[in-house]
Design a protein around this motif. Sequence first.
Motif, PDB file in Angstrom:
ATOM      1  N   VAL A   1      -7.232   1.776  -6.480  1.00  0.00           N
ATOM      2  CA  VAL A   1      -7.332   1.298  -7.866  1.00  0.00           C
ATOM      3  C   VAL A   1      -6.904  -0.165  -7.949  1.00  0.00           C
ATOM      4  CG1 VAL A   1      -6.422   1.553 -10.214  1.00  0.00           C
ATOM      5  CG2 VAL A   1      -6.998   3.586  -8.865  1.00  0.00           C
ATOM      6  N   PHE A   2      -5.806  -0.483  -7.292  1.00  0.00           N
ATOM      7  CA  PHE A   2      -5.304  -1.861  -7.286  1.00  0.00           C
ATOM      8  C   PHE A   2      -6.347  -2.816  -6.709  1.00  0.00           C
ATOM      9  CE2 PHE A   2      -3.130  -5.391  -5.185  1.00  0.00           C
ATOM     10  CZ  PHE A   2      -2.281  -5.844  -6.178  1.00  0.00           C
TER      11      PHE A   2
ATOM     12  N   HIS B   1     -10.852  10.094  -2.927  1.00  0.00           N
ATOM     13  CA  HIS B   1     -10.441  10.804  -4.148  1.00  0.00           C
ATOM     14  C   HIS B   1     -10.489  12.318  -3.931  1.00  0.00           C
ATOM     15  CE1 HIS B   1      -9.673  11.313  -8.407  1.00  0.00           C
ATOM     16  NE2 HIS B   1     -10.662  12.185  -8.463  1.00  0.00           N
TER      17      HIS B   1
ATOM     18  N   LEU C   1       2.185   1.648  -3.489  1.00  0.00           N
ATOM     19  CA  LEU C   1       1.169   2.078  -4.456  1.00  0.00           C
ATOM     20  C   LEU C   1       0.669   3.494  -4.201  1.00  0.00           C
ATOM     21  CD1 LEU C   1      -0.983  -1.203  -4.540  1.00  0.00           C
ATOM     22  CD2 LEU C   1       0.526  -0.386  -6.359  1.00  0.00           C
ATOM     23  N   GLY C   2       0.772   3.953  -2.968  1.00  0.00           N
ATOM     24  CA  GLY C   2       0.172   5.227  -2.596  1.00  0.00           C
ATOM     25  C   GLY C   2      -1.295   5.024  -2.223  1.00  0.00           C
TER      26      GLY C   2
ATOM     27  N   GLU D   1      -7.655  12.647   0.973  1.00  0.00           N
ATOM     28  CA  GLU D   1      -7.016  11.409   1.425  1.00  0.00           C
ATOM     29  C   GLU D   1      -7.098  11.204   2.938  1.00  0.00           C
ATOM     30  OE1 GLU D   1      -3.083  10.928  -0.072  1.00  0.00           O
ATOM     31  OE2 GLU D   1      -3.741  10.721  -2.165  1.00  0.00           O
TER      32      GLU D   1
ATOM     33  N   SER E   1       0.824  -1.203   0.000  1.00  0.00           N
ATOM     34  CA  SER E   1       0.000   0.000   0.000  1.00  0.00           C
ATOM     35  C   SER E   1       0.861   1.257   0.000  1.00  0.00           C
ATOM     36  CB  SER E   1      -0.939   0.001   1.209  1.00  0.00           C
ATOM     37  OG  SER E   1      -1.758   1.149   1.214  1.00  0.00           O
TER      38      SER E   1
ATOM     39  N   ARG F   1      -4.226   6.476  -3.279  1.00  0.00           N
ATOM     40  CA  ARG F   1      -5.166   6.319  -4.401  1.00  0.00           C
ATOM     41  C   ARG F   1      -4.824   5.092  -5.241  1.00  0.00           C
ATOM     42  NH1 ARG F   1      -6.217  12.656  -6.327  1.00  0.00           N
ATOM     43  NH2 ARG F   1      -6.846  13.379  -4.248  1.00  0.00           N
ATOM     44  N   GLY F   2      -3.541   4.829  -5.386  1.00  0.00           N
ATOM     45  CA  GLY F   2      -3.130   3.640  -6.128  1.00  0.00           C
ATOM     46  C   GLY F   2      -3.602   2.358  -5.458  1.00  0.00           C
ATOM     47  N   THR F   3      -3.650   2.367  -4.117  1.00  0.00           N
ATOM     48  CA  THR F   3      -4.142   1.205  -3.369  1.00  0.00           C
ATOM     49  C   THR F   3      -5.600   0.930  -3.711  1.00  0.00           C
ATOM     50  OG1 THR F   3      -2.610   1.597  -1.534  1.00  0.00           O
ATOM     51  CG2 THR F   3      -4.569   0.284  -1.054  1.00  0.00           C
TER      52      THR F   3
ATOM     53  N   CYS G   1     -14.157   5.190  -1.727  1.00  0.00           N
ATOM     54  CA  CYS G   1     -13.223   5.538  -2.805  1.00  0.00           C
ATOM     55  C   CYS G   1     -13.464   6.977  -3.274  1.00  0.00           C
ATOM     56  CB  CYS G   1     -13.410   4.557  -3.962  1.00  0.00           C
ATOM     57  SG  CYS G   1     -12.155   4.695  -5.253  1.00  0.00           S
TER      58      CYS G   1
END
Length: 295
Positions: free
Chosen positions: A208-209, A256, A201-202, A259, A198, A204-206, A252
Motif C-alpha cells: 500500500v505504501f 493479498h 509496515l508489514g 503472503e 518494510s 501488505r502495508g509495504t 499485489c
Amino acid sequence: MKKALHILQHLRIPFSFFLLPVYIFALGISPNIGEDRIILSFVLLHFFIYPASNAYNSYFDKDEKSIGLIKNPPPVTIGLYYTSLVFDFIGIALAWMISMEFAILVFIYGLASKAYSHPGIRLKKYPWLGWFIAGFFQGLFTFYMAYVGINGFGIELALKWKVIFPGLLTSFFLWGSYPMTQVYQHEEDNKRGDHTLSLFLGVRGTFVFTLVVFLLATLGFEYYFLNYHNEQIAISFLLFMSPTVLYFLIWCALVHRNEKFANFGWTMGLNLISALCLNAFFIYFFLQISHIGQL
C-alpha cells in the motif's frame, strides 16, 4: 579461486543496472556532455562505486538468505571488506580525473552507503531514517553527483532548481520502491534487529505504501515533463512504465491472497522489469532531448 568467485558474487556488478536510470536521466538534461566524461563517470560509478557499496554492506550484513541478485549468498571473508575499499579508492581516483568536486561527491556517497550497514551506525536499524537516507543518496544525491561528473561543472554551478527538481523526483521513486526490496527479508532483518521500513509496515502495508508513493512520484514526473519538456514525453513515460504497473498490480493481488508470494523471485522480477522500463524510457528521453536520434 573459490574465495575470489565469492567476492565477485558479492560485488553484484549486474545490480548497477537497477541504478542506471538515475544516471541516464542526469545525462538527458546535461548541456555540456563530452565523451570522456560520460565514459569515465559511467564506468567509475557502475563498475567501482556501486559494487564497492554492495561488497561493503554484504560483509557487515553476512546474509544467509537471499539478497539482491543472489539467491544463496556465499560466505563473506575479510577479503571482501578490503576489496570494497580498493574499489572505492579506484572510483574516487577516477572521479578526481574529472574534477575535485566530483571526487568529493563520490567520496560522500561512499560514506553514506557504508553508514547503512556499518555496525557502529547501521542506519538499517532505523525504519524511517534508513529509508529516507537511502532514497536521498541513491536518488537526488546520485542524480546531482552524476550531473556534476558528466558536465564537469562545479558544485555551485550545478546547484540549480532545474537539476534539483528532477533529482528529487528520482528520490521519490526510490522512496516508493525501497521498501519493496526489503519485503522478502523480514525474517532475516528481524533476526538481526534491523527494523527496516518494510518490517515496520508489514507485508501488505509495504504494498500500500509503495502504491501511494509511486502514484505521487508519477504525478511529479508528469508535472515535470509537461512543464519543462513536452506532452509527448509525458505520455511516453506512462506508456513505458505500464508493464511495471501491471506486474505490480498482479503481484499485489497475489500477495493479498497469500503472503508467501512476497518472496525473492517476485521481488527481483519487479526490480528487473522496472529497471528495463526506466532505462528504456530515459534512453528515449535522452535521444529526444539531445536530438541525436534525428541526426
